[in-house]
Design a protein around this motif. Structure first.
Motif, PDB file in Angstrom:
ATOM      1  N   GLN A  57     -14.059  37.510  95.347  1.00  0.00           N
ATOM      2  CA  GLN A  57     -15.491  37.651  95.515  1.00  0.00           C
ATOM      3  C   GLN A  57     -15.709  38.935  96.299  1.00  0.00           C
ATOM      4  OE1 GLN A  57     -17.673  34.290  97.025  1.00  0.00           O
ATOM      5  NE2 GLN A  57     -16.282  32.834  96.081  1.00  0.00           N
ATOM      6  N   GLN A  58     -16.810  39.590  96.046  1.00  0.00           N
ATOM      7  CA  GLN A  58     -17.040  40.859  96.728  1.00  0.00           C
ATOM      8  C   GLN A  58     -17.800  40.631  98.027  1.00  0.00           C
ATOM      9  OE1 GLN A  58     -19.534  43.955  94.895  1.00  0.00           O
ATOM     10  NE2 GLN A  58     -17.834  45.331  95.324  1.00  0.00           N
ATOM     11  N   PHE A  59     -17.240  41.136  99.119  1.00  0.00           N
ATOM     12  CA  PHE A  59     -17.881  41.108 100.426  1.00  0.00           C
ATOM     13  C   PHE A  59     -18.074  42.550 100.862  1.00  0.00           C
ATOM     14  CE2 PHE A  59     -15.696  37.084 100.093  1.00  0.00           C
ATOM     15  CZ  PHE A  59     -16.609  36.175 100.624  1.00  0.00           C
ATOM     16  N   THR A  60     -19.306  42.888 101.290  1.00  0.00           N
ATOM     17  CA  THR A  60     -19.591  44.276 101.648  1.00  0.00           C
ATOM     18  C   THR A  60     -20.082  44.435 103.079  1.00  0.00           C
ATOM     19  OG1 THR A  60     -21.811  44.040 100.722  1.00  0.00           O
ATOM     20  CG2 THR A  60     -20.110  44.954  99.274  1.00  0.00           C
ATOM     21  N   GLY A  61     -20.490  43.347 103.724  1.00  0.00           N
ATOM     22  CA  GLY A  61     -20.985  43.439 105.102  1.00  0.00           C
ATOM     23  C   GLY A  61     -19.866  43.801 106.060  1.00  0.00           C
ATOM     24  N   ASN A  62     -20.212  44.517 107.123  1.00  0.00           N
ATOM     25  CA  ASN A  62     -19.211  44.961 108.084  1.00  0.00           C
ATOM     26  C   ASN A  62     -18.539  43.810 108.819  1.00  0.00           C
ATOM     27  OD1 ASN A  62     -19.302  47.716 107.603  1.00  0.00           O
ATOM     28  ND2 ASN A  62     -21.017  48.031 108.989  1.00  0.00           N
ATOM     29  N   LYS A  63     -19.187  42.660 108.907  1.00  0.00           N
ATOM     30  CA  LYS A  63     -18.588  41.545 109.646  1.00  0.00           C
ATOM     31  C   LYS A  63     -17.555  40.783 108.811  1.00  0.00           C
ATOM     32  CE  LYS A  63     -21.693  37.647 108.971  1.00  0.00           C
ATOM     33  NZ  LYS A  63     -22.467  36.679 109.729  1.00  0.00           N
ATOM     34  N   TYR A  64     -17.439  41.141 107.537  1.00  0.00           N
ATOM     35  CA  TYR A  64     -16.516  40.439 106.643  1.00  0.00           C
ATOM     36  C   TYR A  64     -15.249  41.256 106.368  1.00  0.00           C
ATOM     37  CZ  TYR A  64     -20.498  37.440 105.670  1.00  0.00           C
ATOM     38  OH  TYR A  64     -21.547  36.574 105.804  1.00  0.00           O
ATOM     39  N   MET A  65     -14.224  40.546 105.965  1.00  0.00           N
ATOM     40  CA  MET A  65     -13.032  41.220 105.457  1.00  0.00           C
ATOM     41  C   MET A  65     -13.331  41.680 104.037  1.00  0.00           C
ATOM     42  SD  MET A  65      -9.109  39.954 105.242  1.00  0.00           S
ATOM     43  CE  MET A  65      -8.936  40.272 106.986  1.00  0.00           C
ATOM     44  N   TRP A  66     -12.943  42.892 103.720  1.00  0.00           N
ATOM     45  CA  TRP A  66     -13.154  43.440 102.386  1.00  0.00           C
ATOM     46  C   TRP A  66     -11.890  43.275 101.565  1.00  0.00           C
ATOM     47  CZ3 TRP A  66     -15.549  48.808 104.006  1.00  0.00           C
ATOM     48  CH2 TRP A  66     -16.779  48.584 104.616  1.00  0.00           C
TER      49      TRP A  66
END
Length: 196
Positions: A57-66
């Motif tokens: 799944q795509q995560f783009t927020g800075n608080k998430y692991m990419w």
């Protein structure tokens, strides 16, 4: 006429054997022995399905692991109501192509902007390239650890707390020497959200 009858009966017999009996037996065995894997290893908490451990799944927020770069398309596929559906696909770009180099350069710039505290530390290659399928749910341990300072900062956590989450979501080498250690991005992000 007898040959035609035998041929017809053979088609019916093998259709039933291979199309139904074999399928039911294999499905039954897989459900009995590997139910979680057979059903897609869906992560479900309190009746809510958050995704599959096997699908990125795509995560783009800075608080998430990419995770790895995903080739996403939100233009060409509609559901029955006409709403646009997002899907990912593998990339057929050659690593020698200019388009591929531009994608990698944009990703490097994005990661350097998000993780300025890393300075000139080399970015793990899996953070700036696609996987073969375009849907790889895991990243290398080095790629996960590279993101610790950013994740800690935006989640008000210590580096050690983020590392403990990564440790819980790490798959180790098979028998201690086969394959690589990988980190499941979805599981890390669900733990950061206190869902898992």
């Amino acid at each position: 006429m007898a040959i035609v009858k035998k041929a017809f009966l053979s088609v019916i017999f093998f259709t039933i054997l291979c199309g139904f009996v074999y399928t039911m037996v294999v499905t039954g065995i897989s459900q009995a022995l590997f139910a979680k894997e057979t059903n897609g290893r869906i992560i479900e908490v309190n009746g809510i399905k958050y995704g599959s451990e096997l699908m990125a799944q795509q995560f783009t927020g800075n608080k998430y692991m990419w995770g790895r770069i995903m080739k996403l398309n939100i233009v060409t596929v509609n559901d029955k109501s006409g709403a646009k559906l997002m899907y990912a696909a593998p990339s057929n770009l050659s690593p020698a192509s200019n388009e591929y180099k531009e994608i990698v350069a944009r990703r490097v710039a994005k990661i350097k902007a998000a993780d300025p505290q890393q300075g000139d530390k080399p970015i793990p290659v899996d953070l700036v390239t696609n996987s073969g399928s375009g849907l790889d749910p895991d990243i290398s341990l080095a790629a996960a650890q590279y993101q610790i300072p950013r994740i800690a900062k935006y989640n008000n956590m210590s580096f050690e707390e983020v590392q403990r989450i990564i440790d819980k979501c790490t798959s180790h080498k098979i028998w201690g020497f086969l394959g690589e250690e990988t980190v499941n991005v979805l599981k890390v992000n669900l733990m950061l959200e206190h869902i898992l």
